[in-house]
Scaffold this motif. Structure first.
Motif, short mmCIF file in Angstrom:
data_model
loop_
_atom_site.label_atom_id
_atom_site.label_comp_id
_atom_site.label_asym_id
_atom_site.label_seq_id
_atom_site.Cartn_x
_atom_site.Cartn_y
_atom_site.Cartn_z
N GLU A 96 -7.59 1.47 13.94
CA GLU A 96 -8.20 1.00 13.28
C GLU A 96 -8.71 1.39 11.43
O GLU A 96 -9.64 1.55 10.81
N ASN A 97 -8.31 3.05 11.53
CA ASN A 97 -8.23 3.73 9.97
C ASN A 97 -7.37 3.58 9.14
O ASN A 97 -7.66 4.27 8.15
N ILE A 98 -6.63 2.31 9.47
CA ILE A 98 -5.58 2.03 8.36
C ILE A 98 -6.03 1.77 7.67
O ILE A 98 -6.45 0.18 7.78
N LYS A 99 -5.67 1.25 5.75
CA LYS A 99 -6.60 0.46 5.14
C LYS A 99 -5.94 -0.35 5.04
O LYS A 99 -4.27 -0.26 5.02
N HIS A 100 -5.87 -1.31 4.19
CA HIS A 100 -5.26 -3.08 4.26
C HIS A 100 -3.81 -2.14 3.19
O HIS A 100 -2.67 -2.66 3.97
N ALA A 101 -4.03 -1.77 2.50
CA ALA A 101 -3.07 -1.53 1.26
C ALA A 101 -1.80 -0.33 1.79
O ALA A 101 -0.73 -0.50 1.36
N GLN A 102 -2.93 0.42 2.78
CA GLN A 102 -1.70 1.35 3.78
C GLN A 102 -1.32 1.30 4.58
O GLN A 102 0.41 0.81 4.74
N LYS A 103 -1.16 -0.34 4.97
CA LYS A 103 -0.67 -1.04 6.05
C LYS A 103 0.11 -1.73 5.25
O LYS A 103 1.42 -1.72 5.90
N LYS A 104 0.36 -2.52 3.86
CA LYS A 104 1.35 -2.91 3.37
C LYS A 104 2.27 -2.43 2.88
O LYS A 104 3.73 -2.53 3.20
N LYS A 105 1.85 -1.00 2.53
CA LYS A 105 3.05 -0.14 2.34
C LYS A 105 4.07 0.34 3.54
O LYS A 105 5.11 0.54 2.87
N LEU A 106 3.59 0.22 4.90
CA LEU A 106 3.84 0.53 5.14
C LEU A 106 5.32 -0.45 6.50
O LEU A 106 6.33 0.05 6.26
N PHE A 107 4.90 -1.42 5.93
CA PHE A 107 5.60 -3.21 6.66
C PHE A 107 6.94 -2.71 5.02
O PHE A 107 7.66 -3.11 5.73
N ASN A 108 6.47 -2.64 3.91
CA ASN A 108 7.00 -2.62 3.25
C ASN A 108 9.02 -1.28 3.07
O ASN A 108 9.77 -1.69 3.00
N HIS A 109 7.98 -0.16 3.33
CA HIS A 109 9.35 0.37 4.14
C HIS A 109 9.60 0.34 5.29
O HIS A 109 10.76 0.77 5.48
N ILE A 110 8.73 0.14 6.07
CA ILE A 110 9.64 -0.42 7.77
C ILE A 110 10.72 -1.50 8.10
O ILE A 110 11.94 -1.29 7.70
#
Lengths: 175, 307
Positions: free
Chosen positions: B100-114
């Motif tokens: 729940e503490n992951i911010k939207h921008a962080q999540k997008k970045k993570l997905f891009n890396h995945i």
């Protein structure tokens, strides 16, 4: 039956339109069981599913099953009629004749192999009168029986005619 | 979400409402099975309760997803050896940050890396619950695997997860076309409208306008989930998977494949406790064979054949 209905019936039975009559039977019995007994899967959302809805689904399952069964039997009937016509004047059922009938009935070897569970290469050998590669009479006879039945031919007549040639070949001392 | 990207690896994510149904066991075992076919990277996405390493029999990785978020370490550099050939592991975060503490921008970045990871198979293990970050990760995957056990609680939670999953996807699509508020208001007034379930809600929305109808059809058409029944103790249990599949199709209108079942085996928990990977230690067991079959079915898009 129009295309939409056809697709919808298969969808109700949770099948793709390639399903065989045997698969349709199985799916029907399975679904009927799920929606007419207290399945855990339904109890888990009992609040959202009313008795009328379950009844409605059961009715649709019955309807689709009936429609598809009727369609298949009509199709089967048409095939049988054509097979009868094609085989009417034939005295000798050799490989070439069988192949011709099969092709006229638009049946592929792959489908036949899948449904009859006779290996494709045996079917090819039957149609090529390739007696040397076919197994001993008792097996070949069995394959032929399946072959003829699958094409709605008079199985006894086909087997008798084909096996006469097969026996002649064996008597010639090759086996 | 999955159609507009280009990457070579196939992403499999495992979610499903309830904790303890065997998500980590299933995904780690699938990973070991797939590692014989190609390069596998396994990501422990159970943020806050990461313990995928236990299933592989290794100690917790020194670097983990926490480093991606806190130190900006590229994801690919966080892959550690798992002790199993062809299988790399990216550790999760223990006790630090929850999903729940992951911010939207962080999540997008993570997905891009995945999406950019170089692997044939990318397997993501997710925590229990239906938080939208968990949901979004499942939506990212090519294979959305949902695990249930033959118990009513697990099945209930799974339905709930499925509702969230589809609404999130639909919400995204409706939002783009300005229908989001409409969908929410219909849901609020569901009682008055006589809407009892998901299917009825969808049908109601479809009737509102032809455009909405097309939109929903499009979203539904591209949406498929893979159901796995874990801890089956016999034929009756195996059949429960089939009924759950049927309910998902008929009452949710969601294309559901019953991709496999896994037989109950008490050696599974022994293996986890002793820190030995089950798939290697009990390779010939019935349960391990179920996993192999499941992997094959998933790859080929096949389903359990009921005899």
């Amino acid at each position: 039956m129009n295309r939409e209905d056809y697709r919808a019936h298969f969808e109700t039975l949770e099948l793709t339109s390639e399903a065989t009559p045997a698969e349709i039977n199985k799916a029907y019995l399975l679904l009927k069981d799920i929606y007419s007994t207290d399945s855990l899967a339904i109890t888990a959302m009992a609040e959202e599913i009313s008795a009328e809805q379950t009844a409605d689904i059961l009715e649709r399952i019955e309807d689709s099953y009936r429609a598809l069964t009727e369609m298949f039997s009509a199709e089967r009937h048409a095939v049988t009629e054509l097979a009868d016509r094609l085989a009417a004047d034939i005295d000798e059922f050799n490989g070439a004749v069988l192949k011709k009938i099969r092709q006229r009935l638009k049946v592929s070897l792959d489908d036949m192999a899948l449904e009859t569970r006779v290996r494709r290469e045996h079917l090819v050998n039957i149609e090529a009168d390739n007696f040397a590669e076919l197994p001993v009479a008792v097996y070949t006879r069995g394959f032929l029986l399946n072959y003829a039945k699958f094409l709605s031919l008079d199985a006894e007549k086909v087997v008798e005619s084909y096996m006469a040639n097969f026996r002649l070949y064996c008597q010639d001392g090759a086996r | 979400m999955e159609s507009d990207r280009e990457h070579s690896g196939r992403i499999l994510a495992v979610g499903g409402g309830k904790g303890g149904v065997g998500k980590s066991f299933i995904i780690s075992s699938l990973g070991m099975s797939l590692a014989r076919k190609g390069r596998v990277v396994m990501i422990d996405g159970d943020l806050g309760g990461a313990n995928l390493h236990n299933f592989l029999g290794v100690s917790p990785p020194k670097t983990a997803l926490a480093d991606f978020f806190e130190r900006k370490t590229p994801l690919a550099e966080l892959i550690v050896a798992s002790g199993i050939e062809n299988l790399g592991l990216i550790g999760g975060m223990i006790g630090t940050t929850g999903a729940e503490n992951i911010k939207h921008a962080q999540k997008k970045k993570l997905f891009n890396h995945i999406l950019r990871l170089e692997a044939d198979y990318i397997l993501i293990d997710l925590g229990a619950g239906a938080h939208f970050n968990t949901i979004d990760t499942v939506l990212l995957a090519d294979d959305k695997i949902i695990v249930v056990t033959p118990e009513i609680n697990s099945i209930e939670n799974m339905y709930n997860f499925l509702r969230n999953l589809f609404f999130r996807r639909l919400g995204g699509a409706l939002g783009v076309h300005g229908y989001r508020e409409l969908a929410i208001s219909v849901w609020k007034e569901r009682q008055e409208l006589g809407i009892r379930n998901f299917k009825q809600l969808i049908d109601h929305l479809k009737d509102i306008s032809p455009e909405l109808h097309r939109l929903i059809d499009r979203e539904l058409a591209g949406f498929k989930i893979n159901l796995v029944l874990n801890q089956a103790k016999g034929h009756r249990d195996i059949m429960i998977g089939n009924s759950v599949k049927s309910v998902c199709r008929k009452f949710f209108g969601i294309d559901t494949l019953y991709s496999g079942y896994v037989e109950y085996d008490e050696s599974v928990s022994h293996s986890i406790n002793r820190g030995v990977p089950y798939m290697n230690t009990f390779a010939a067991s019935r349960c391990a064979r179920c996993i192999e079959k499941l992997a094959d079915n998933l790859m080929a898009g096949r389903q359990v054949r009921i005899s």
